[in-house]
Scaffold this motif. Sequence first.
Motif, PDB file in Angstrom:
ATOM      1  N   ARG A   1      65.515  13.387 111.255  1.00 24.57           N
ATOM      2  CA  ARG A   1      64.686  14.044 110.123  1.00 24.57           C
ATOM      3  C   ARG A   1      63.590  13.438 109.648  1.00 24.57           C
ATOM      4  NH1 ARG A   1      68.162  18.737 107.420  1.00 24.57           N
ATOM      5  NH2 ARG A   1      66.180  19.697 107.684  1.00 24.57           N
ATOM      6  N   GLY A   2      62.858  12.716 110.754  1.00 25.45           N
ATOM      7  CA  GLY A   2      61.751  12.126 110.379  1.00 25.45           C
ATOM      8  C   GLY A   2      60.558  12.937 109.880  1.00 25.45           C
ATOM      9  N   TYR A   3      60.540  14.290 110.241  1.00 26.94           N
ATOM     10  CA  TYR A   3      59.598  15.074 109.848  1.00 26.94           C
ATOM     11  C   TYR A   3      60.108  16.504 109.391  1.00 26.94           C
ATOM     12  CZ  TYR A   3      59.521  16.352 114.725  1.00 26.94           C
ATOM     13  OH  TYR A   3      59.874  16.708 116.006  1.00 26.94           O
ATOM     14  N   GLU A   4      59.316  17.263 108.841  1.00 20.34           N
ATOM     15  CA  GLU A   4      59.937  18.707 108.415  1.00 20.34           C
ATOM     16  C   GLU A   4      59.542  19.541 109.140  1.00 20.34           C
ATOM     17  OE1 GLU A   4      60.807  20.960 104.233  1.00 20.34           O
ATOM     18  OE2 GLU A   4      59.313  19.439 104.290  1.00 20.34           O
ATOM     19  N   VAL A   5      60.436  20.655 109.659  1.00 22.74           N
ATOM     20  CA  VAL A   5      60.112  21.934 110.184  1.00 22.74           C
ATOM     21  C   VAL A   5      60.706  22.969 109.663  1.00 22.74           C
ATOM     22  CG1 VAL A   5      60.296  23.232 112.421  1.00 22.74           C
ATOM     23  CG2 VAL A   5      59.964  20.939 112.406  1.00 22.74           C
ATOM     24  N   ARG A   6      59.851  23.760 109.015  1.00 25.63           N
ATOM     25  CA  ARG A   6      60.509  24.856 108.021  1.00 25.63           C
ATOM     26  C   ARG A   6      60.744  26.310 108.739  1.00 25.63           C
ATOM     27  NH1 ARG A   6      56.663  24.032 102.483  1.00 25.63           N
ATOM     28  NH2 ARG A   6      57.283  21.741 102.117  1.00 25.63           N
ATOM     29  N   ASN A   7      60.109  26.531 109.905  1.00 28.28           N
ATOM     30  CA  ASN A   7      60.384  27.655 110.741  1.00 28.28           C
ATOM     31  C   ASN A   7      61.308  27.726 111.690  1.00 28.28           C
ATOM     32  OD1 ASN A   7      59.447  29.653 113.036  1.00 28.28           O
ATOM     33  ND2 ASN A   7      58.115  30.226 111.714  1.00 28.28           N
ATOM     34  N   ARG A   8      62.343  28.479 111.408  1.00 28.34           N
ATOM     35  CA  ARG A   8      63.685  28.388 112.180  1.00 28.34           C
ATOM     36  C   ARG A   8      63.342  28.690 113.792  1.00 28.34           C
ATOM     37  NH1 ARG A   8      68.594  31.317 109.137  1.00 28.34           N
ATOM     38  NH2 ARG A   8      69.308  31.089 111.211  1.00 28.34           N
ATOM     39  N   PHE A   9      62.446  29.700 113.887  1.00 27.97           N
ATOM     40  CA  PHE A   9      62.204  29.845 115.251  1.00 27.97           C
ATOM     41  C   PHE A   9      61.348  28.587 116.119  1.00 27.97           C
ATOM     42  CE2 PHE A   9      58.810  31.431 118.538  1.00 27.97           C
ATOM     43  CZ  PHE A   9      59.750  32.089 119.348  1.00 27.97           C
ATOM     44  N   ILE A  10      60.471  28.229 115.483  1.00 23.79           N
ATOM     45  CA  ILE A  10      59.981  26.910 115.905  1.00 23.79           C
ATOM     46  C   ILE A  10      60.872  25.720 116.133  1.00 23.79           C
ATOM     47  CG2 ILE A  10      58.329  24.830 115.524  1.00 23.79           C
ATOM     48  CD1 ILE A  10      56.418  27.129 114.287  1.00 23.79           C
TER      49      ILE A  10
ATOM     50  N   PHE B   1      63.971  26.315 116.780  1.00 21.73           N
ATOM     51  CA  PHE B   1      64.868  26.772 117.905  1.00 21.73           C
ATOM     52  C   PHE B   1      64.315  26.467 119.448  1.00 21.73           C
ATOM     53  CE2 PHE B   1      66.050  29.600 121.360  1.00 21.73           C
ATOM     54  CZ  PHE B   1      67.111  29.762 121.430  1.00 21.73           C
ATOM     55  N   VAL B   2      62.980  26.621 119.185  1.00 18.66           N
ATOM     56  CA  VAL B   2      62.266  26.456 120.436  1.00 18.66           C
ATOM     57  C   VAL B   2      62.008  24.919 120.868  1.00 18.66           C
ATOM     58  CG1 VAL B   2      59.664  26.456 121.491  1.00 18.66           C
ATOM     59  CG2 VAL B   2      60.736  28.582 120.287  1.00 18.66           C
ATOM     60  N   MET B   3      62.027  24.187 119.693  1.00 19.94           N
ATOM     61  CA  MET B   3      62.100  22.675 119.806  1.00 19.94           C
ATOM     62  C   MET B   3      63.314  22.407 120.442  1.00 19.94           C
ATOM     63  SD  MET B   3      60.479  21.576 116.249  1.00 19.94           S
ATOM     64  CE  MET B   3      61.000  19.989 116.496  1.00 19.94           C
ATOM     65  N   GLY B   4      64.469  22.868 120.197  1.00 16.40           N
ATOM     66  CA  GLY B   4      65.747  22.617 120.586  1.00 16.40           C
ATOM     67  C   GLY B   4      65.779  22.941 122.073  1.00 16.40           C
ATOM     68  N   LEU B   5      65.149  24.086 122.294  1.00 18.36           N
ATOM     69  CA  LEU B   5      65.034  24.573 123.827  1.00 18.36           C
ATOM     70  C   LEU B   5      64.461  23.546 124.724  1.00 18.36           C
ATOM     71  CD1 LEU B   5      66.051  26.918 125.811  1.00 18.36           C
ATOM     72  CD2 LEU B   5      63.953  28.139 125.056  1.00 18.36           C
ATOM     73  N   LEU B   6      63.387  23.273 124.281  1.00 16.76           N
ATOM     74  CA  LEU B   6      62.457  22.134 124.970  1.00 16.76           C
ATOM     75  C   LEU B   6      63.341  21.042 125.295  1.00 16.76           C
ATOM     76  CD1 LEU B   6      59.107  22.620 123.242  1.00 16.76           C
ATOM     77  CD2 LEU B   6      59.684  23.410 125.586  1.00 16.76           C
ATOM     78  N   GLY B   7      64.054  20.584 124.290  1.00 19.55           N
ATOM     79  CA  GLY B   7      64.907  19.350 124.424  1.00 19.55           C
ATOM     80  C   GLY B   7      65.977  19.384 125.495  1.00 19.55           C
ATOM     81  N   THR B   8      66.461  20.889 125.536  1.00 22.38           N
ATOM     82  CA  THR B   8      67.648  21.099 126.789  1.00 22.38           C
ATOM     83  C   THR B   8      67.079  20.953 128.204  1.00 22.38           C
ATOM     84  OG1 THR B   8      67.322  23.289 126.629  1.00 22.38           O
ATOM     85  CG2 THR B   8      68.963  22.519 124.964  1.00 22.38           C
ATOM     86  N   THR B   9      65.852  20.745 128.065  1.00 22.42           N
ATOM     87  CA  THR B   9      65.224  20.713 129.465  1.00 22.42           C
ATOM     88  C   THR B   9      65.312  19.464 130.196  1.00 22.42           C
ATOM     89  OG1 THR B   9      62.986  20.399 128.764  1.00 22.42           O
ATOM     90  CG2 THR B   9      63.356  22.707 129.373  1.00 22.42           C
ATOM     91  N   CYS B  10      65.737  18.523 129.174  1.00 17.78           N
ATOM     92  CA  CYS B  10      65.694  17.051 129.613  1.00 17.78           C
ATOM     93  C   CYS B  10      67.422  16.776 130.106  1.00 17.78           C
ATOM     94  CB  CYS B  10      65.700  16.076 128.451  1.00 17.78           C
ATOM     95  SG  CYS B  10      64.197  16.313 127.492  1.00 17.78           S
ATOM     96  N   VAL B  11      68.270  17.909 130.057  1.00 11.89           N
ATOM     97  CA  VAL B  11      69.397  17.780 130.717  1.00 11.89           C
ATOM     98  C   VAL B  11      70.292  16.774 130.194  1.00 11.89           C
ATOM     99  CG1 VAL B  11      70.780  18.140 132.965  1.00 11.89           C
ATOM    100  CG2 VAL B  11      68.311  18.307 133.011  1.00 11.89           C
TER     101      VAL B  11
END
Length: 262
Positions: free
Chosen positions: A82-91, A93-103
């Motif tokens: 939690r080195g920075y803050e993200v307040r929008n849950r959709f964003i 989620f998208v961040m998490g989805l991008l992370g999953t592309t790393c397998v």
Amino acid sequence: MVGSIKMKKVSELWGKFLRIPLFKVKFGVVRMDNMPFILFHLSPIFIFFVPFKWELVGLAVGLYFVRMFFITGIYHRYFSHRGYEVRNRFIQFVMGLLGTTCVQQGPLWWAEHHRHHHRYSETDNDIHSPVQYGFWHSHMWWFVTMYDNPKYHRYELKDFAKYPELKWLDNYHVIGPVLLGVALFGIGGAPYLVWGLSVSTVLLWHGTWTINSLSHVFGKKRYETGDESRNNPFLAILTLGEGWHNNHHAYQGGAKAGFYWY
């Protein structure tokens, strides 16, 4: 009733099949359920069955560094610390989805194990300490054999597990690699799939894992952190800054990897 009994038996047989041992490593057993991991490591051999172009090399390298940023900037600095803050849950989620592309599993799984590492760093409870277990275990065998390790204790990330969409993504993390693979195949066919997914991902895996296996062994210690974390400029280049690992262990909640202009 009969159908449910049959399904239960099939499930039990499948479970036994997945637990069949393939070979032993120093601190555990590699089982049948690790076969996808092994086969994926062999998949880059298909580069010899598709036409070679330098743009394919560029694609593999480009996707390596783009997804390395997803690991360091999203999975590591955000979900783990939690080195920075993200307040929008959709964003979020998208961040998490991008992370999953790393397998590398889902965001909750990744962050959970990384926090475990910091909590027990360099002790015998640190499941990927090269000081305790040597190079290969800290590099990759730890996550292959960890469920057979009595020192491994799974706990839940209460801060992020409260979001059902992230728990869903964590359970179905394969969606990211599948979407990436479909997109690559749609754009450039088999050559894009082989170089952009197979080659790039295997390189990304081992680039990421060098922080576990090498950055606690090679480099300099700028801060006294109570562990063997070290700063290594070569690994910093490979991992977009994560090689400044001693900095990170000294200031775990920071979003920045380096503290000087270079």
